[in-house]
Design a protein around this motif. Structure first.
Motif, short mmCIF file in Angstrom:
data_model
loop_
_atom_site.label_atom_id
_atom_site.label_comp_id
_atom_site.label_asym_id
_atom_site.label_seq_id
_atom_site.Cartn_x
_atom_site.Cartn_y
_atom_site.Cartn_z
N ARG A 111 0.83 -1.21 0.00
CA ARG A 111 0.00 0.00 0.00
C ARG A 111 0.86 1.26 0.00
N ALA A 112 1.94 1.25 0.78
CA ALA A 112 2.83 2.42 0.83
C ALA A 112 3.44 2.68 -0.55
N ALA A 113 3.83 1.61 -1.26
CA ALA A 113 4.41 1.77 -2.60
C ALA A 113 3.36 2.28 -3.58
N LEU A 114 2.12 1.75 -3.50
CA LEU A 114 1.05 2.22 -4.38
C LEU A 114 0.75 3.69 -4.13
N ASP A 115 0.83 4.11 -2.89
CA ASP A 115 0.58 5.51 -2.57
C ASP A 115 1.58 6.42 -3.28
N VAL A 116 2.84 6.00 -3.33
CA VAL A 116 3.87 6.76 -4.05
C VAL A 116 3.54 6.82 -5.53
N LEU A 117 3.17 5.67 -6.11
CA LEU A 117 2.85 5.63 -7.54
C LEU A 117 1.64 6.51 -7.85
N CYS A 118 0.67 6.51 -6.96
CA CYS A 118 -0.53 7.32 -7.19
C CYS A 118 -0.22 8.80 -7.12
N ARG A 119 0.59 9.21 -6.16
CA ARG A 119 0.95 10.62 -6.04
C ARG A 119 1.66 11.12 -7.30
N ALA A 120 2.44 10.22 -7.90
CA ALA A 120 3.19 10.60 -9.10
C ALA A 120 2.41 10.36 -10.38
N GLN A 121 1.19 9.81 -10.26
CA GLN A 121 0.39 9.46 -11.44
C GLN A 121 1.18 8.53 -12.37
N HIS A 122 1.82 7.54 -11.74
CA HIS A 122 2.66 6.60 -12.48
C HIS A 122 1.87 5.33 -12.77
N PRO A 123 1.83 4.85 -14.02
CA PRO A 123 1.04 3.65 -14.35
C PRO A 123 1.62 2.39 -13.71
N PHE A 124 0.72 1.50 -13.29
CA PHE A 124 1.15 0.23 -12.72
C PHE A 124 0.10 -0.84 -12.99
N SER A 125 0.54 -2.09 -12.91
CA SER A 125 -0.37 -3.22 -12.96
C SER A 125 -0.03 -4.15 -11.81
N ILE A 126 -0.99 -4.94 -11.40
CA ILE A 126 -0.83 -5.85 -10.27
C ILE A 126 -1.27 -7.24 -10.70
N MET A 173 -6.94 5.50 -10.13
CA MET A 173 -5.89 5.30 -11.13
C MET A 173 -6.43 4.50 -12.32
N GLY A 174 -7.25 3.51 -12.03
CA GLY A 174 -7.84 2.72 -13.11
C GLY A 174 -8.73 3.55 -14.00
N ALA A 175 -9.45 4.50 -13.41
CA ALA A 175 -10.35 5.35 -14.18
C ALA A 175 -9.59 6.23 -15.16
N GLN A 176 -8.31 6.50 -14.87
CA GLN A 176 -7.48 7.33 -15.75
C GLN A 176 -6.62 6.47 -16.70
N GLY A 177 -6.83 5.17 -16.67
CA GLY A 177 -6.01 4.29 -17.51
C GLY A 177 -4.61 4.10 -16.97
N LEU A 178 -4.45 4.28 -15.67
CA LEU A 178 -3.13 4.19 -15.06
C LEU A 178 -2.92 2.92 -14.24
N ALA A 179 -3.96 2.11 -14.09
CA ALA A 179 -3.84 0.91 -13.26
C ALA A 179 -4.69 -0.21 -13.83
N ALA A 180 -4.20 -1.43 -13.68
CA ALA A 180 -4.95 -2.64 -14.04
C ALA A 180 -4.57 -3.73 -13.07
N VAL A 181 -5.49 -4.64 -12.82
CA VAL A 181 -5.25 -5.74 -11.89
C VAL A 181 -5.58 -7.05 -12.59
N TYR A 182 -4.65 -8.01 -12.47
CA TYR A 182 -4.87 -9.37 -12.97
C TYR A 182 -4.93 -10.31 -11.78
N VAL A 183 -5.98 -11.08 -11.70
CA VAL A 183 -6.13 -12.06 -10.62
C VAL A 183 -5.81 -13.44 -11.17
N THR A 184 -4.91 -14.14 -10.52
CA THR A 184 -4.55 -15.49 -10.94
C THR A 184 -5.56 -16.49 -10.38
#
Length: 364
Positions: A157-172, A189-200
């Motif tokens: 969560r702490a790492a995601l918070d940094v990515l969100c503050r910077a508007q940096h794209p990520f996937s999980i 972030m997902g609403a802006q096209g900056l995040a996606a999640v894949y569930v295994t």
């Protein structure tokens, strides 16, 4: 380090039954019955010995972002808050990485975890560096960022918070339902096209999942996670990995259930058995599926050019030969029939704001 077998009843949610010596050990020890009953007690056959407990150690990371140039992975930057994984998946290709720490890829991998306590601070500095150029960061590329210990440590969560503050794209990519906790960060972030999640979701068979992935969320719970994320507007996909011949045979059913829950992209990989993972998996087969162990390994070797594992780019993820072709055809036909989109979510790097992180650094 002793190669000590423990009985099935003592596993209680662990993926393997022994402490596999790692490949850098000079001496290998085996348990010996000296007639005093100590071996039986150590194995839990007397006195009701407790199951192996989880131990967390902390380290200060020198870097947060890992980089690769592998042509068959699909991303070049990764982020892993933890070494080792309490989920205990028997097939995990990351198990041999524990050998570099002087620990066993067997029980140690799932019971002796390393947490990078300063990950968020190091990540903030790396993203704020003037020479940094944004690319999508894949979170949990080696071990699951939402394994049980994350509930308390909150490093992901702490790492995601940094990515969100910077508007940096990520996937999980995760098997953990704990990702729902961080919807307040992921959904915007997902609403802006900056995040996606894949569930295994390896299988829908709950009984198989309990021995294959003993401390991961149950299959029905992962489907609920997919639905929760999709309903919150997060782009979601499903990984039906790894495909293990004659073990998880329900690829099409998983894809259908995931699509109904909201997944719109999918991918798969075949079982990979590098280094110490091959003997670990063989033992797991003999423990749980002795009737088909030889047949399973024969097909795994067919997928990897006659070996337990072949690390060639291109072939290592999807396999080769007739069995690989059959898997590929099944996957593509199921995705086409269900309406899955092609490819993975494309990252949007145009909104990256490193200035937000530099301003935050100045406060400290």
């Amino acid at each position: 380090m002793s190669e000590i077998l423990i009985p099935l009843h003592a596993l209680k949610g662990r993926g393997v039954a022994h402490r596999q010596p790692h490949r850098f050990e000079r001496d290998k020890r085996a348990a010996f019955d000296d007639g005093w009953g100590t071996q039986a007690e150590a194995a839990g056959e007397r006195g009701g010995a407790a199951p192996p407990a989880t131990e967390v150690r902390f380290e200060d990371a020198r870097s947060a972002i890992t980089r690769n140039d592998s042509p068959d992975i699909g991303f070049s930057q990764g982020l892993n808050p933890y070494r080792g994984c309490e989920h205990g998946c028997i097939y995990c290709f990351a198990r041999p990485s524990h050998s570099y720490l002087g620990l066993s890829p067997g029980l140690d991998f799932e019971t002796r975890l390393i947490a990078k306590r300063n990950l968020a601070e190091v990540l903030r500095a790396e993203l704020a560096h003037p020479r940094y150029r944004p690319e999508m960061i894949a979170v949990g590329t080696v071990t699951d960022a939402y394994q049980p210990v994350e509930r308390e440590l909150r490093l992901t969560r702490a790492a995601l918070d940094v990515l969100c503050r910077a508007q940096h794209p990520f996937s999980i990519v995760t098997k953990g339902s704990g990702v729902e906790r961080d919807l307040d960060l992921i959904a915007p972030m997902g609403a802006q096209g900056l995040a996606a999640v894949y569930v295994t979701i390896t299988t829908l068979d709950a009984q198989l999942a309990r021995i294959l992935e003993p401390r991961a969320a149950a299959p029905h719970r992962r489907l609920r996670t997919l639905r929760t994320l999709a309903e919150a507007g997060v782009p979601v996909g499903v990984s039906v990995s790894p495909q293990i011949p004659f073990i998880n045979e329900d690829m099409e059913q998983v894809l259908a259930a995931a699509y109904e829950a909201g997944a719109r992209r999918a991918f798969y990989q075949v079982l990979r058995l590098p280094w110490e993972l091959a003997p670990l998996f063989r033992q797991w087969l003999e423990l749980h599926y002795p009737d088909r162990a030889a047949r399973v390994m024969a097909r795994v070797q067919d997928l990897h050019g006659g070996k337990d594992y072949q690390a060639d780019f291109g072939a290592r993820m999807r396999g080769q030969g007739i069995w690989a072709d059959l898997l590929r055809q099944r996957f593509l036909k199921a995705c086409e029939r269900l309406g899955y989109q092609h490819g993975r979510h494309a990252p949007n790097v145009s909104l990256f704001r490193p200035v937000a992180l530099r301003a935050q650094q100045e406060l400290f």
